[in-house]
Design an enzyme around this catalytic site. Structure first.
Site, PDB file in Angstrom:
ATOM      1  N   GLY A  37       0.820  -1.213   0.000  1.00  8.93           N
ATOM      2  CA  GLY A  37       0.000   0.000   0.000  1.00  8.93           C
ATOM      3  C   GLY A  37       0.853   1.261   0.000  1.00  8.93           C
ATOM      4  O   GLY A  37       0.620   2.156   0.825  1.00  8.93           O
ATOM      5  N   ASN A 116       1.018  -2.611   5.346  1.00  8.70           N
ATOM      6  CA  ASN A 116       0.328  -1.331   5.473  1.00  8.70           C
ATOM      7  C   ASN A 116      -0.965  -1.246   4.674  1.00  8.70           C
ATOM      8  O   ASN A 116      -1.891  -0.541   5.067  1.00  8.70           O
ATOM      9  CB  ASN A 116       1.279  -0.212   5.037  1.00  8.70           C
ATOM     10  N   THR A 137      -8.389  -8.266   2.784  1.00  9.46           N
ATOM     11  CA  THR A 137      -7.348  -7.296   2.451  1.00  9.46           C
ATOM     12  C   THR A 137      -6.468  -6.944   3.651  1.00  9.46           C
ATOM     13  O   THR A 137      -5.232  -6.936   3.561  1.00  9.46           O
ATOM     14  CB  THR A 137      -7.986  -6.013   1.903  1.00  9.46           C
ATOM     15  N   SER A 171      -5.112  -0.449  14.090  1.00 12.26           N
ATOM     16  CA  SER A 171      -5.866   0.766  14.379  1.00 12.26           C
ATOM     17  C   SER A 171      -6.446   0.688  15.783  1.00 12.26           C
ATOM     18  O   SER A 171      -6.745  -0.399  16.295  1.00 12.26           O
ATOM     19  CB  SER A 171      -7.011   0.924  13.372  1.00 12.26           C
ATOM     20  N   TYR A 193     -23.383  -8.385   8.643  1.00 12.03           N
ATOM     21  CA  TYR A 193     -22.250  -7.497   8.347  1.00 12.03           C
ATOM     22  C   TYR A 193     -22.478  -6.072   8.844  1.00 12.03           C
ATOM     23  O   TYR A 193     -23.516  -5.463   8.588  1.00 12.03           O
ATOM     24  CB  TYR A 193     -21.995  -7.465   6.842  1.00 12.03           C
TER      25      TYR A 193
END
Length: 315
Positions: A37, A116, A137, A171, A193
């Site tokens: 990334g 990242n 991802t 995070s 979800y």
């Protein structure tokens, strides 16, 4: 709020310090790093600062054209930078395997791996491999990438005598995962979800991955450390899908870091000598921080490892 007043932790750095600040005077010539990334935000700044410090940087990017332009811009500001671009889409297990095979075939060393790349709170979707897109991802692709490159990192550490470092960008929002932490039985369930909870789940998985891998490498006696981190509140392309983020940044804009500050913890953990030998930790604002209780659950970490092995067909 500590970053607003520039509070320095035990490292001597605060959230106000930039990536260049925390790596000043660190000579990294001879080291090789992969950054996923790397075409925007903290990934791009991390790649730039690593190159500035003498690291041979491999920009592992989904969009090769964009990465090539970024490479050219970095070299304009640092003529001595050594950068290569390789194609990698971490949301695709096929792409991860192809990248790792190509990298290994090139015979390059690998001292630093910075995981990242990521997506944040998109609408529900499945990856090419049928895995919920954020989990695929942010976690699964990096899990496979790390495992495929571990032998290269071990060999490099043994030959050069420098510890390898794996840096995983997580995070603070890992604490906003589903109540169970990781919903193993409903990972790909559209009905249950929640974009924010799924994001939190993937970031929780990042920390659990770091802790379990660190434990395994320590048992092996491998000279490789693994740490996770929170970069800070930063308005980047990562939040482009998120109504929550738009509202959050609007209300708390005064508390945001800029991109050089946001990339500082990544670069600190990747390069600073003060982090030598530190493994299985969670960093924020350039200092060791305490994650949620779920992120410290060793049994959950082991269960997630088995899940990752199964999802990537590594058993």
């Amino acid at each position: 709020m500590t970053w607003l007043i520039g509070f320095k932790g035990p490292s001597g750095f605060s959230a106000k310090h930039t990536a260049e600040d925390v790596t000043e005077g660190v000579d990294c010539k001879g080291l090789t790093a992969i950054v996923t990334g790397p075409t925007s935000g903290i990934g791009l700044e991390s790649a730039r600062v690593l190159a500035l410090r003498g690291v041979h940087v491999i920009m592992a990017a989904r969009n090769v054209e964009s990465a090539t332009k970024c490479k050219e811009n970095i070299i304009k500001g640092c003529a001595s930078a050594t950068i290569d671009v390789m194609q990698l889409d971490v949301s695709s297990l096929e792409s991860v395997r192809k990248f790792a095979k190509e990298y290994i075939s090139m015979g390059l060393p690998l001292n630093i791996l910075i995981c990242n790349a990521g997506v944040m709170t998109p609408p529900f979707g499945l990856s090419k491999d049928g895995i919920e897109s954020q989990f695929a991802t942010n976690y699964v692709g990096h899990f496979l990438l790390t495992n495929l490159l571990l032998d290269t990192m071990k060999n490099t550490a043994q030959k050069c005598g420098n510890e390898g470092r794996i840096v995983i960008v997580s995070s603070k929002l890992h604490s906003m995962s589903y109540k169970e932490g990781i919903v193993f039985d409903k990972l790909n369930d559209e009905k249950s979800y929640s974009s924010l909870s799924a994001y939190g789940q993937s970031k929780l998985a990042n920390i659990l991955h770091a802790k379990e891998l660190a434990r395994r490498l320590k048992e092996e006696g491998a000279n490789i450390t693994v740490n996770a981190l929170h970069p800070g509140v930063i308005a980047t392309n990562l939040s482009r899908h998120s109504t929550f983020s738009a509202c959050f940044y609007g209300v708390f804009g005064i508390f945001q870091k800029n991109i050089p500050q946001g990339a500082s913890t990544t670069c600190y953990v990747a390069l600073n000598p003060k982090v030598k030998g530190v493994s299985g930790e969670y960093f924020a604002d350039n200092n060791v921080d305490k994650p949620s209780s779920q992120a410290c659950d060793a049994e959950l970490a082991r269960k997630l490892w088995e899940c990752g092995m199964e999802l990537t067909g590594s058993k």
